[in-house]
Enzyme design. Structure first.
Site, PDB file in Angstrom:
ATOM      1  N   HIS A  58       0.818  -1.217   0.000  1.00 29.31           N
ATOM      2  CA  HIS A  58       0.000   0.000   0.000  1.00 29.31           C
ATOM      3  C   HIS A  58       0.854   1.270   0.000  1.00 29.31           C
ATOM      4  O   HIS A  58       0.340   2.358  -0.262  1.00 29.31           O
ATOM      5  CB  HIS A  58      -0.972  -0.005   1.179  1.00 29.31           C
ATOM      6  CG  HIS A  58      -0.359   0.225   2.523  1.00 29.31           C
ATOM      7  ND1 HIS A  58      -0.087  -0.798   3.410  1.00 29.31           N
ATOM      8  CD2 HIS A  58       0.031   1.366   3.154  1.00 29.31           C
ATOM      9  CE1 HIS A  58       0.431  -0.293   4.516  1.00 29.31           C
ATOM     10  NE2 HIS A  58       0.521   1.018   4.383  1.00 29.31           N
ATOM     11  N   ASP A 102       0.065  -7.632   1.101  1.00 29.64           N
ATOM     12  CA  ASP A 102       0.509  -6.263   1.350  1.00 29.64           C
ATOM     13  C   ASP A 102       2.038  -6.181   1.419  1.00 29.64           C
ATOM     14  O   ASP A 102       2.604  -5.569   2.331  1.00 29.64           O
ATOM     15  CB  ASP A 102      -0.106  -5.685   2.626  1.00 29.64           C
ATOM     16  CG  ASP A 102      -0.047  -4.149   2.646  1.00 29.64           C
ATOM     17  OD1 ASP A 102       0.301  -3.555   1.603  1.00 29.64           O
ATOM     18  OD2 ASP A 102      -0.315  -3.563   3.696  1.00 29.64           O
ATOM     19  N   SER A 155       4.831   1.980   7.959  1.00 28.83           N
ATOM     20  CA  SER A 155       4.411   0.877   7.105  1.00 28.83           C
ATOM     21  C   SER A 155       5.560   0.402   6.213  1.00 28.83           C
ATOM     22  O   SER A 155       6.194   1.204   5.526  1.00 28.83           O
ATOM     23  CB  SER A 155       3.238   1.297   6.223  1.00 28.83           C
ATOM     24  OG  SER A 155       2.094   1.543   6.996  1.00 28.83           O
TER      25      SER A 155
END
Length: 320
Positions: A139, A177, A250
């Protein structure tokens, strides 16, 4: 008939091994095996028939007929701690290293953690090979064609930033992801990969720490513990930790106290007043993704490849 009984033969072998161990205590060798694996470990005994290496938590006896080649490398007192790594092609698996404080590990792995920037946002990542391959979340780079990677390392004038703009997506998967990127450069650059550990052996309560760029604040370190090693969420299993992560973390690494990556920081609970509820993709999921990276290959000519899929059609009103 042998003049030595079984116990005496064992004692003699141990005595010979001890002598060889003293002679080769500082010998660290790269041993390439027929199966394609490569070990970098401390050699504690070596004869024409076998090589005995210390993997940190286990002594392994390798017949020389299984060895393609071996060569010695220099080791300092800091490096020769019984740790070993197994090179599996693209990335390195660690087979046990020395437990150290978070402070010491940050000094060693800090230059391997990077900031990943796109026109729409920012995340973190980390190098897994000397060729410039690195990992981040899907993402962080989904739908982007221009990606910048910034690494931070100590130089002659203090902390220096180095920005790489020629970054290519190699493999990507929205379900896991995860994304594999590569820095393309014609110059020889000293990338420092981080070994990937084993998330299966993690235990609840085990200390872990993270390095990343939460809210763009680069080189931020946070510490916590494993709350649960197999939290199910949206059809996937995650490591639940108390390590503080925020937007920008992230894709960054979650470390154990051996300095191994045991997870990829992924998300946190965003409810008001809730802290210490963070999640990471287990290292073993990452290794599966890397070993099967061809299945997740990214094709920039296909805008739907790898990261974007059209939603399935929904029945209209009155449709059975």
């Amino acid at each position: 008939m042998s003049l030595l009984s079984g116990p005496l033969r064992v004692l003699l072998f141990l005595a010979v091994s001890l002598v060889l161990s003293v002679a080769t205590r500082a010998a660290v060798k790269i041993v390439q095996l027929k199966g394609g694996a490569t070990l970098t470990a401390t050699v504690i005994a070596e004869t024409p028939e076998r090589i005995v290496v210390d993997l940190g938590y286990r002594i392994v006896d390798i017949p020389t007929e299984e060895v393609v080649s071996s060569r010695a490398i220099e080791a300092t007192n800091d490096e020769d701690d019984g740790a070993a790594t197994v090179e599996t092609g693209l990335f390195t698996e660690s087979s046990g290293g020395r437990f150290q404080s978070v402070r010491n590990h940050v000094k060693q792995v800090g230059a391997s953690v990077v900031q990943v920037s796109t026109p729409s946002g920012m995340g973190s990542g980390f190098f897994i090979s000397e060729e410039g391959y690195l990992i981040t979340n899907q993402h962080v780079v989904a739908g982007e064609q221009h990606i910048e990677v910034t690494r931070f390392q100590t130089g002659g004038t203090g902390m220096e930033q180095e920005v790489f703009e020629n970054v290519r997506i190699i493999s990507i998967d929205a379900n896991l992801d995860l994304a594999l990127l590569k820095i393309e450069s014609e110059e020889a650059i000293d990338f420092r990969p981080i070994p990937i550990g084993d998330s299966v052996v993690l235990e609840e309560g085990q200390p872990v720490f993270a390095i990343g760029s939460p809210l763009g604040l680069d080189r931020t370190v946070s510490e916590g513990i494993i709350s649960l090693k197999n939290r199910a969420f949206a059809g996937q299993l995650y490591l639940q930790t108390t390590t503080q992560i925020n937007p920008g973390n992230s894709g960054g690494p979650l470390f154990n106290l051996r300095g191994e990556v045991v997870g990829v920081n992924n998300m946190k609970a965003m409810m008001a007043g809730v802290e210490g509820l963070s999640f990471a993709i287990p290292a073993d999921v990452l290794k599966t993704f890397l070993r099967n990276r061809e299945a997740f290959s990214f094709d920039p000519r296909n805008p739907n490849n790898g990261f974007r899929y059209f939603p399935p059609p929904r029945p209209g009103k009155g449709t059975p």
